[in-house]
Design an enzyme around this catalytic site. Sequence first.
Site, mmCIF file in Angstrom:
data_model
loop_
_atom_site.group_PDB
_atom_site.id
_atom_site.type_symbol
_atom_site.label_atom_id
_atom_site.label_comp_id
_atom_site.label_asym_id
_atom_site.label_seq_id
_atom_site.Cartn_x
_atom_site.Cartn_y
_atom_site.Cartn_z
ATOM 1 N N ASP A 59 -43.238 -20.963 23.853
ATOM 2 C CA ASP A 59 -44.549 -21.041 25.695
ATOM 3 C C ASP A 59 -44.174 -19.432 26.724
ATOM 4 O O ASP A 59 -44.646 -19.792 27.432
ATOM 5 C CB ASP A 59 -43.304 -22.050 25.946
ATOM 6 N N SER A 60 -43.108 -18.623 26.322
ATOM 7 C CA SER A 60 -43.098 -17.232 26.420
ATOM 8 C C SER A 60 -44.750 -17.254 26.601
ATOM 9 O O SER A 60 -44.826 -15.863 27.579
ATOM 10 C CB SER A 60 -41.941 -16.264 26.012
ATOM 11 N N ASP A 98 -43.168 -23.762 19.464
ATOM 12 C CA ASP A 98 -42.472 -24.594 21.067
ATOM 13 C C ASP A 98 -42.490 -25.540 21.584
ATOM 14 O O ASP A 98 -44.050 -25.746 22.236
ATOM 15 C CB ASP A 98 -42.481 -23.115 21.757
ATOM 16 N N LYS A 128 -39.939 -26.163 18.494
ATOM 17 C CA LYS A 128 -38.745 -26.397 19.228
ATOM 18 C C LYS A 128 -38.502 -26.381 20.304
ATOM 19 O O LYS A 128 -39.473 -26.687 20.804
ATOM 20 C CB LYS A 128 -38.213 -24.231 19.399
ATOM 21 N N GLU A 130 -35.955 -27.321 23.982
ATOM 22 C CA GLU A 130 -34.761 -26.708 24.925
ATOM 23 C C GLU A 130 -33.669 -27.207 25.279
ATOM 24 O O GLU A 130 -34.213 -28.492 25.785
ATOM 25 C CB GLU A 130 -35.565 -25.410 25.819
ATOM 26 N N GLU A 198 -29.420 -18.002 23.457
ATOM 27 C CA GLU A 198 -30.365 -16.962 24.281
ATOM 28 C C GLU A 198 -29.141 -16.103 25.665
ATOM 29 O O GLU A 198 -28.599 -16.751 26.601
ATOM 30 C CB GLU A 198 -31.693 -17.416 24.525
#
Length: 300
Positions: A59-60, A98, A128, A130, A198
């Site tokens: 999602d970056s 993501d 993925k 978070e 991270e």
Amino acid sequence: MSSHPTLHTSTEPVRLPMTLPLLAEKKRLGEPIVMVTAYDYPSARAAEAAGVDLVLVGDSAATTVLGHSATTPVELSEMLVLTRAVRRGLATPLLIGDLPFGSYEVSDEQAITTAMRMVKEGGCEAVKLEGGGSASASRARAIVGAGIPVMGHVGLTPQTSTALGGWKAQGRSATAAARIAEEALALQDVGCFAIVFEAIPSAVTDELMPLLEIPVIGIGAGPATDGQVLVFHDLLGIRDGLGPRFVKRYANLQPLMNEGVGAFAEDVRARRYPGPEHTYSIDPAELGELQALLAARYGG
């Protein structure tokens, strides 16, 4: 003349597609795992050519290719477009998508639906999400239960960076580090096949690694993790500024891109481009016939 087919004599080893069992085996053998992000067909081809193990459509993309200042604005529809493009460029790396902010937090059912879309429409082999709190663990359990592999993500979680106090290292107190340990173990317990650490102090990572049986991919978490990931635009310098502390630039492409586009603009304005070598020709007789046709139709 022999009728037998020509044998393939290349000495280059054949790369097998990455699978979850192969990933687990790499951890068992202590072989470093390589992961990068990709957001389109060209970046996927670069990842394929490099022989990386895992590719994340992160999602970056919100900040690297869509121009947002945070990851939260990116929509699921946008992630699906990017993921499909990456899928077309990959053959051997495992593709992970993501789940964007707002697409899985509401309920387990929403999480399963989003994950299914990433697999069915995006071509992902895993997703993925978070966070490792009770809600994230519940979502991960539900998605795994639906038959879709899940990668977890603890430490600095950009989707909730505001609640974490901004984009800064996490786990720098004993209490905070213990919470990261609890979250990582919760994600492992619900069936995640791997976890991203991270922006966690290296010494904390050293303490947590013996607790985890699944692969851990680090980004700013020190050398003790089973693998490392960097954002495509960070590692190649396709961005302004230096980026986070943990980024190592392996190229500096943004100035070259700026220079190339600038040179093109200068050539066009000076009428140096296109030159004769950049144009196509037409037979003189055909040109003469065209001139006659145009004169007959439009005068002149």
